[in-house]
Design a protein around this motif. Sequence first.
Motif, PDB file in Angstrom:
ATOM      1  N   VAL A  57      18.300  16.609  -0.546  1.00  0.00           N
ATOM      2  CA  VAL A  57      19.655  17.294  -1.227  1.00  0.00           C
ATOM      3  C   VAL A  57      17.813  17.454  -3.012  1.00  0.00           C
ATOM      4  O   VAL A  57      18.253  18.023  -3.778  1.00  0.00           O
ATOM      5  N   ASN A  63      17.315  20.313  -5.143  1.00  0.00           N
ATOM      6  CA  ASN A  63      17.881  19.922  -6.426  1.00  0.00           C
ATOM      7  C   ASN A  63      18.175  21.400  -7.319  1.00  0.00           C
ATOM      8  O   ASN A  63      19.286  21.437  -8.067  1.00  0.00           O
ATOM      9  N   HIS A 106      21.477  23.296  -6.878  1.00  0.00           N
ATOM     10  CA  HIS A 106      22.591  22.502  -7.346  1.00  0.00           C
ATOM     11  C   HIS A 106      22.743  21.862  -7.880  1.00  0.00           C
ATOM     12  O   HIS A 106      23.644  21.126  -8.068  1.00  0.00           O
ATOM     13  N   LEU A 157      22.987  18.003  -7.656  1.00  0.00           N
ATOM     14  CA  LEU A 157      23.688  16.963  -6.924  1.00  0.00           C
ATOM     15  C   LEU A 157      22.790  15.957  -7.716  1.00  0.00           C
ATOM     16  O   LEU A 157      24.126  15.488  -7.747  1.00  0.00           O
ATOM     17  N   GLY A 190      22.728  12.989 -11.038  1.00  0.00           N
ATOM     18  CA  GLY A 190      24.058  14.252 -10.917  1.00  0.00           C
ATOM     19  C   GLY A 190      24.911  12.724 -10.008  1.00  0.00           C
ATOM     20  O   GLY A 190      25.002  11.957  -9.788  1.00  0.00           O
ATOM     21  N   TYR A 207      25.652  13.115  -6.753  1.00  0.00           N
ATOM     22  CA  TYR A 207      24.836  12.627  -5.528  1.00  0.00           C
ATOM     23  C   TYR A 207      24.302  11.232  -5.503  1.00  0.00           C
ATOM     24  O   TYR A 207      24.290  10.856  -5.713  1.00  0.00           O
TER      25      TYR A 207
END
Length: 605
Positions: free
Chosen positions: A112, A116, A119, A121, A135, A137
């Motif tokens: 992730v 990054n 998205h 997240l 974010g 996440y």
Amino acid sequence: MDAASAIVLTVVLIALVAMLCYVAFAKEKKTLHYLFITIIIELIVWNTAVLGGKYVAADPGLSVFVDNFAYFGAAFVPVTMLLLGLAYQKSFKGFSKAYGLLFVFPVITMVVIFTNDFHHLFYLSYTPGVGYVQGPYFVFYALYSYACLFTGMGLLCYTAIKTSGVLSLQALLNVAAALIPTVTNICYTLHVPGFYVYTTPVAFTITVLLYIVSLFRFGFLKTVPIATQTVINRISDCFVVIDRELRMLDCNESFTRQFYDRSNAQKKAKLDDLLIGMGLSADQVVSVRWNTAVAFESGRLQTADLAVETGEGPLFYTVEYTPLSESLSYPALVLLFKDVTQHVLDLQALRDNQDILLERERLASLGQMIGGIAHNLKSPILAISGGIDQVQWLVSEYRDSVGDQEVTDDDHREIARDMDEWLAKMKIQLSYMSDIISTVKGQAAQFSEDSSHPFTVGEVLKRTQILMQHSLVKGGCTLETEVNVNREQVVFGDVNSLVQILDNVIDNAIHAYNGDGGTIKLNVEPVEDGVRFSVSDQGAGIAPDVQKLLFKEMTTTRGKHGTGLGLYMSYSTVKGMFRGSMWFETQPGAGTTFFIQIPLAGKRG
């Protein structure tokens, strides 16, 4: 990042490499060692990435990549710390699929972070050297990391407190090691002023350093205390640890359940107070202190029996005093109270039953000897009666010769000589009768009486010959005795019991001929530190199915004519009273030899 921060990170990296070498080169590494090595490598990567960010700050793209790479440590260190806590508490042996799942989330986190830009997240926005906006996440990442971190640190703190006490130096080191990175990480996450991106890896490095100190000072990686304590608590025997000042350091649950109400068992309690609270007398307390001192000074296991009085009756223990070594000293001692109460009660019941059985066997043997005794006494009584008649006749003859001129002095001397001869014969018969009476009286003594005294081999053989004479004649057997030791050789024990044993074996040999008669050989031979009696026959031998049970159960060699009690009790007496041994050799159809070997006086084990 200023120059001071770079210097700090450089020093931290050097320290991490030194710690890595220290742990990596340890001998006989265990799972805990490898987990520690993993954490150190993760911190090296983390600190290197943070330090590297200083030198690539001019390139925004490369700076973001390096900063993202720092999360390799931030994401994986909490999970490894959790495994370290589990390993220390539960004796974690290695990875399994269940433990491997713990690393799924850190791996996803790294994916992730590096994606990054597609998205957002993890970061909604991120500017190197300036700051970031979390974010969605990021919240899950933080919660998972803190959960792993708190759990692992908590297990490590619990372990140290459980094994060493709340205020022990080891416990304080572990608590400090847990608090430093936890507080630092929380403050950095909450953007508390004064906490920067490099403070968290530095804090974790300090944690590892404290654990290394704990390792060096307290053998942190050499034991698994919680697992050991769990095993100890499951032991039914009572367990106490004391130091050289005779203070209790620890005990297991069995001890507290058994003695807590009476001894008020508490850590750091004095041993004397503990023992008195358990119900021990002053003499018993002195005895325990003596055994404790001997164990400390010698460094060797000591064992002693102990009886503890309770309202429900005495409890019997075998106490083992085991020194715990550290280098060349013995700073602590384990007192293990093995409860043998039931064994003692069972043994006493067995002895009581054995006494009853033996007394019955002895009475039965005495009943069988009555006929033999009567026969043995009849011959000397008849001989004495005849001798009395002869002496009376000689007295009458002498009286009639008084004043007779035809009776010469030589005639008087001849009459006196005949009287002396008859009196000597009667004296021999009286001595024989005395031996019979003494032998029978000894055999009639109660088994429970303590009649262990020195006696000679010749005395045993004489009594055996007297008591078995009638049975030998009745069975048509002849007893041949061969003695290859000095008949005055001294043996210690109960002479009557040894005679009874030989009588039982000879009686079995008589029955082995099934009434046809034969020769029985009784041999006495010297052996190392003892003497061996052997009784041999050439009878029917012992059947294989009886051989394997002989001495172990009340099994007889006489079929329906025997109870098996004689051999069973003979074996027990040889082993228990004389500390000797008894065995046999047999061949069906060719005969049997029983061996009885006992130590000499002063040689008993």
